[in-house]
Write a protein that holds these residues in place. Structure first.
Motif, mmCIF file in Angstrom:
data_model
loop_
_atom_site.group_PDB
_atom_site.id
_atom_site.type_symbol
_atom_site.label_atom_id
_atom_site.label_comp_id
_atom_site.label_asym_id
_atom_site.label_seq_id
_atom_site.Cartn_x
_atom_site.Cartn_y
_atom_site.Cartn_z
ATOM 1 N N UNK A 636 19.954 1.345 14.895
ATOM 2 C CA UNK A 636 19.590 2.326 13.876
ATOM 3 C C UNK A 636 19.613 1.655 12.512
ATOM 4 N N UNK A 637 18.850 2.212 11.603
ATOM 5 C CA UNK A 637 18.714 1.615 10.280
ATOM 6 C C UNK A 637 18.932 2.698 9.238
ATOM 7 N N UNK A 638 19.726 2.368 8.253
ATOM 8 C CA UNK A 638 19.889 3.278 7.118
ATOM 9 C C UNK A 638 19.164 2.680 5.937
ATOM 10 N N UNK A 639 18.299 3.435 5.314
ATOM 11 C CA UNK A 639 17.525 2.857 4.202
ATOM 12 C C UNK A 639 17.234 3.889 3.119
ATOM 13 N N UNK A 640 16.911 3.340 1.941
ATOM 14 C CA UNK A 640 16.461 4.178 0.819
ATOM 15 C C UNK A 640 15.001 3.859 0.569
ATOM 16 N N UNK A 641 14.238 4.857 0.179
ATOM 17 C CA UNK A 641 12.843 4.643 -0.171
ATOM 18 C C UNK A 641 12.672 4.989 -1.639
ATOM 19 N N UNK A 642 12.111 4.036 -2.395
ATOM 20 C CA UNK A 642 11.843 4.327 -3.804
ATOM 21 C C UNK A 642 10.341 4.439 -3.986
ATOM 22 N N UNK A 643 9.902 5.638 -4.282
ATOM 23 C CA UNK A 643 8.495 5.842 -4.568
ATOM 24 C C UNK A 643 8.360 6.041 -6.069
ATOM 25 N N UNK A 649 16.933 8.874 -0.203
ATOM 26 C CA UNK A 649 18.072 8.001 0.056
ATOM 27 C C UNK A 649 18.736 8.339 1.378
ATOM 28 N N UNK A 650 19.360 7.301 1.892
ATOM 29 C CA UNK A 650 20.188 7.459 3.091
ATOM 30 C C UNK A 650 19.458 8.051 4.286
ATOM 31 N N UNK A 658 11.738 1.809 10.738
ATOM 32 C CA UNK A 658 12.049 0.935 9.617
ATOM 33 C C UNK A 658 11.020 -0.183 9.528
ATOM 34 N N UNK A 661 7.774 1.096 8.016
ATOM 35 C CA UNK A 661 7.774 1.367 6.582
ATOM 36 C C UNK A 661 7.940 0.069 5.790
ATOM 37 N N UNK A 662 8.604 -0.928 6.395
ATOM 38 C CA UNK A 662 8.728 -2.217 5.707
ATOM 39 C C UNK A 662 7.355 -2.857 5.519
ATOM 40 N N UNK A 665 5.533 -1.628 2.627
ATOM 41 C CA UNK A 665 6.035 -2.120 1.340
ATOM 42 C C UNK A 665 5.130 -3.238 0.811
ATOM 43 N N UNK A 711 2.381 7.778 -3.080
ATOM 44 C CA UNK A 711 3.290 7.284 -4.122
ATOM 45 C C UNK A 711 3.793 8.425 -5.007
#
Lengths: 817, 84
Positions: A636-643, A649-650, A658, A661-662, A665, A711
């Motif tokens: 599992x992956x915990x990540x934040x996305x900044x648009x 977050x979280x 993941x 979505x990477x 990026x 975005x």
């Protein structure tokens, strides 16, 4: 007639001189017999009697009396009685009908009284020693008289009598119950709301004839008992009234009501009813009590055992009858409701206990079994019912039926269909395991059952119970299924019963391992306290060796945590620029001990791969000669996305999410094909996985299968609409392969053995193959015990595929060309 | 768009770097453990001989103990020497 003829003959023979004297004497005596007032002991009568006796005519008196009685009855009394009973039929009210009934019997008694008086007189003469006048047998005369009355009166009874009697008794019953019950019922039935209707007799209060009715009852019983008709006239009516009333009361009070016991309540009510019965049979009871009917050796009238009741065998009999009625009716009703009772079990314990009490007194086990079985089949065992619900009911049934029948026979027989049906459901094992580990929503019982479990009793089942006292042995009920198991093997332990649905606990343990693997892999932290507890509890049940693999799995978790913190520590000693770009931790499995995990191809982005390589290097340094093989799709992956205008977050997502979505990026639009190539995963899978990001409003799909990053959240409402449209099929996939897949693999493993055996031994029977397999393939984690039927199915499939030949039950390999 | 990964929890399985799958003595997988052990890995390590054959340590020790005369690799019959 004959008697009279004979008497005349003998008179003639005895001579003409005495003829007139005898005739006079006969006249005197018969007149005295039939006179209503009863003659004093006059000398003339005694002389006549002596004369008759002297002539040997005394014993004819009884015959004459009976004869006259019979004639009078059939010519006048009986028709009169029926006419009187039927005559004013419809015009009358109930009260009037009761009165007619009574007067009819009163007239009857009036007509018959002279005869009865005569009979008594005859008997008393005989007792006084004035010659044999009654014919043979003491008391026989009276008996015969009553038989004649009964026979002639009831030879062709009209239904009116039964109707009237029934009506009358019902009425007096309700009057009586009302009066007696007033104390207890006063709260629920106050006089007011009835609108002035007497609850006893059902007419307006001013016309109430309650008292009268009771008087009439008393008189009627008196008359009937005097004529010895009570039993014949009343029994049927009383029986049907009691039956109906018990049924009614039960219908009102008990149906659908399982949470309290009704036995005591009914006991007191039945005592009350008995009070009424004692009124109906009052005279009978008295007579019984005072002088036992001659000829019939009745029970010596001891004071009744039950306090406060007038003692008599009649009443005792009725008490038994009523109990029997009650039990039977109660059992009938509960049998109908048994399914619901079982469904509500812990709450319906009172009902079960009542039923148990009554069932012991009626012979209805078979009925119960049949009814319960068919209830299960029609209400539970069909495709519309969820497996977990079936299990819940089954568990309740186990609990309820072991209360009901400690010998477990009912349980065993009635639940056979459930077990058979559960075997056909694919998710049964998983549901049970989920229940055991406390994952299932519905059945928390299992988890508590597991933690409650006392292994001592489990051990007991295996041992031969040497310690048990042979005196305590009780035979099985007759409806027990004769099987090898015997009663001591008939377990009531819920978990053992569930586990034995499939006949082998290995299947269970395999399934548990799969569930455990899922749970461990989905866990973010390495906290295994709960799993450890479960495994410990299961160990108590299934034995240490069976749970060994699970223990290793748990140990892997602990080891992984240690290794992770080691590696972290090492990383923290690195300089700033050498710090890994990604915080990676891992669960490191001992592959041989985990259930087979699903293999999925997934190419992770380079940044992740590098991190994994670095991790592997450190691991290799830590554990010499060992390396890691990553399962990229698991974890599992915990990540934040900044648009541009918002941050998410979280988010906790799966690695494939993941990875997707990477990639976005680096490049803000991808087609499904491009992603598929990049990630090395099939398009359908990616399409499904992309839905998650669409739901979050991060990506949108445009025509031509292209996905773009959203975005700015300006298109908020559009995004919301998108959310609605995309159905979330993001159910938590299981990481382990399914039971049937595993099974298939196992069978393939067997196939290699079978081929080898057949090559060496040429031909073998099914049994032989089975026992050989058991011998050879007895070790190893994945080999569960194989059912001979399953093996047969497998072999037959091979035969159909022409990989095997079978003839006369012997399998052989086809000859290689 | 910027993706910041806070934590990546991966799953991996460990395996011995060996040229075979199963131990030549007990025929159990290297990644499992020898028949006498319960727990694989650290508690039931592998050892390599100079002939490049490897076995569960417990297995080869048992084998060597049972050899009266000469200590040979059970696979190639060369004299057994532990690889340093």
């Amino acid at each position: 007639m004959e008697d009279i003829g004979m008497e005349e003959d003998s008179a003639e023979i005895s001579g003409s001189a005495q003829k007139q004297g005898v005739a006079d004497a006969w006249e005197t005596v018969t007149n005295a017999l039939m006179s209503p007032g009863g003659p004093g002991p006059e000398q003339g009568l005694w002389d006549s009697l002596a004369l008759l006796s002297g002539e040997g005519l005394g014993r004819l008196l009884g015959g004459w009396l009976l004869e006259t009685l019979q004639m009078r009855l059939s010519s006048a009394v009986v028709p009169e009685f029926w006419a009187e009973l039927q005559q004013p039929e419809n015009e009358l009210e109930e009260r009037g009908r009761a009165w007619v009934l009574l007067t009819a019997f009163q007239t009857l008694l009036g007509r018959l009284e002279p005869f009865l008086g005569g009979l008594e007189r005859l008997e008393s003469w005989q007792d006084e020693g004035r010659g044999s006048v009654c014919g043979p047998g003491p008391g026989g005369l009276q008996e015969r008289a009553f038989t004649i009355i009964r026979a002639l009166l009831l030879f062709s009874p009209s239904p009116v009598l039964q109707e009237r009697v029934l009506e009358f008794y019902s009425r007096t019953f309700s009057v009586y119950m009302h009066q007696e019950g007033q104390a207890e019922d006063s709260a629920e039935a106050p006089e007011g709301p009835e609108g002035g209707v007497c609850p006893g007799c059902g007419v307006p209060t001013q016309q109430c004839w309650c008292k009268e009715a009771l008087e009439q009852l008393k008189e009627l019983s008196h008359i009937l008992s005097k004529l010895q008709l009570l039993e014949w006239v009343s029994c049927e009516a009383v029986t049907s009234i009691l039956h109906k009333l018990i049924e009614q009361r039960m219908e009102q009070h008990c149906r659908g009501e399982y949470e309290r016991s009704f036995l005591l309540e009914f006991q007191t009510w039945l005592e009350l009813v008995l009070g009424w019965l004692s009124k109906v049979f009052a005279s009978e009871a008295e007579k019984d009590g005072l002088l036992p009917a001659p000829g019939a050796p009745s029970v010596p009238s001891t004071p009744c055992l039950q306090a406060g009741q007038p003692g008599s065998s009649v009443l005792k009999q009725w008490r038994c009858h009523m109990h029997q009625f009650f039990c039977r009716i109660y059992v009938n009703m509960r049998i109908e409701e048994l399914f619901s009772i079982i469904r509500d079990f812990p709450e319906s314990k009172a009902a079960i206990e009542d039923l148990k009490f009554c069932l012991e007194r009626t012979n209805q086990r078979q009925q119960l079994l049949t009814s319960l079985k068919s209830a299960f089949e029609s209400r539970l065992l069909h495709p519309g019912v969820h497996t977990s619900d079936i299990l819940t009911v089954y568990i309740s049934a186990i609990k309820a039926l072991r209360e009901l029948d400690p010998s477990m026979v009912i349980l065993q027989v009635a639940c056979q269909p459930i077990r058979k049906y559960l075997r056909t459901r694919e998710d049964t094992v998983r549901q049970i395991v989920a229940g055991l580990t406390g994952d299932a929503e519905g059945c928390t019982d299992l988890a508590s059952e597991l933690s409650r479990g006392d292994p001592v009793t489990l051990e007991m089942q295996d041992s031969d119970e040497e310690g048990a006292d042979p005196e305590d042995w009780t035979p099985d009920p007759t409806d027990a299924v004769p099987d090898k198991m015997g009663s001591k093997r008939r377990s009531s332990d819920i978990i053992s019963l569930l586990v034995s649905i499939y006949g082998s606990k290995d299947i269970f343990i395999d399934e548990y391992r799969a569930v455990l693997a899922d749970r461990l892999l989905h866990q973010l932290n390495y906290n295994t306290a709960r799993e450890i507890r479960n495994v410990e509890l299961l160990k108590l049940r299934f034995g240490e060796s069976h749970m060994h693999y699970c223990e290793v799995m748990l140990k892997d978790m602990a080891d992984s945590r240690r290794i992770n913190s080691n590696i972290r520590e090492e990383e923290s000693r690195l300089s700033e620029e050498e710090q890994p770009p990604l915080s990676l931790s891992s669960i490191i499995l001992s592959s041989e001990f985990w259930p087979p995990l699903k293999e999925e191809k997934l190419e992770l982005p380079p940044v992740v791969c590098q991190a994994m390589e670095a991790y592997t290097h450190r691991y290799e340094k830590l554990k010499a000669m060992r390396t890691l093989s990553w399962k990229p799709h698991l974890g599992s992956v915990t990540l934040d996305l900044e648009l541009e205008d918002r941050t998410l977050t979280n988010l906790t997502v799966s690695p494939i999410h993941a990875a997707i979505i990477l990639h976005f990026q680096d490049k803000s639009s991808w087609t499904l094909e491009e992603l598929s190539v990049k990630l090395g995963a099939p398009k359908e899978l990616l399409h499904r996985k992309l839905a998650l990001w669409q739901q979050h409003g991060v990506l949108r799909e445009e025509a031509g299968g292209r996905y773009y990053v959203v975005e700015t959240g300006s298109s908020k409402e559009k995004m919301d609409r998108g959310v609605m449209l995309i159905d979330s099929d993001e159910e938590r996939d299981s990481n382990t392969t399914t039971q049937s897949e595993q099974r298939e693999e196992k069978l393939q493993l067997f196939w290699a053995y079978i081929q080898a055996m057949l090559t060496n031994l040429d031909s073998m029977t099914l049994d032989r193959i089975h026992s050989m397999l058991r011998m050879f393939v007895a070790t190893g984690p994945v080999v569960t015990e194989m059912d001979i039927n399953e093996l047969e199915g497998f072999l037959q499939r091979k035969v159909r595929e022409h990989q095997l030949l079978v003839s006369a039950g012997v399998y052989r390999l086809p000859k290689a060309n | 768009m910027k993706v910041k990964i806070r934590q990546w929890n991966g799953v991996a399985s460990w395996l011995w770097v060996a040229n075979d799958e199963n131990c030549g003595i007990c025929r159990m997988p290297f990644n499992g453990c020898c028949p006498d052990c319960k727990v694989p890995g650290d508690d039931c390590p592998l050892v390599w001989g100079q002939c490049s054959h490897c076995f569960h340590m417990h297995c080869i020790l048992k084998w060597l103990n049972s050899q009266q005369v000469q200590q040979q690799c059970p696979m190639c019959r060369q004299e057994w020497k532990f690889k340093e």
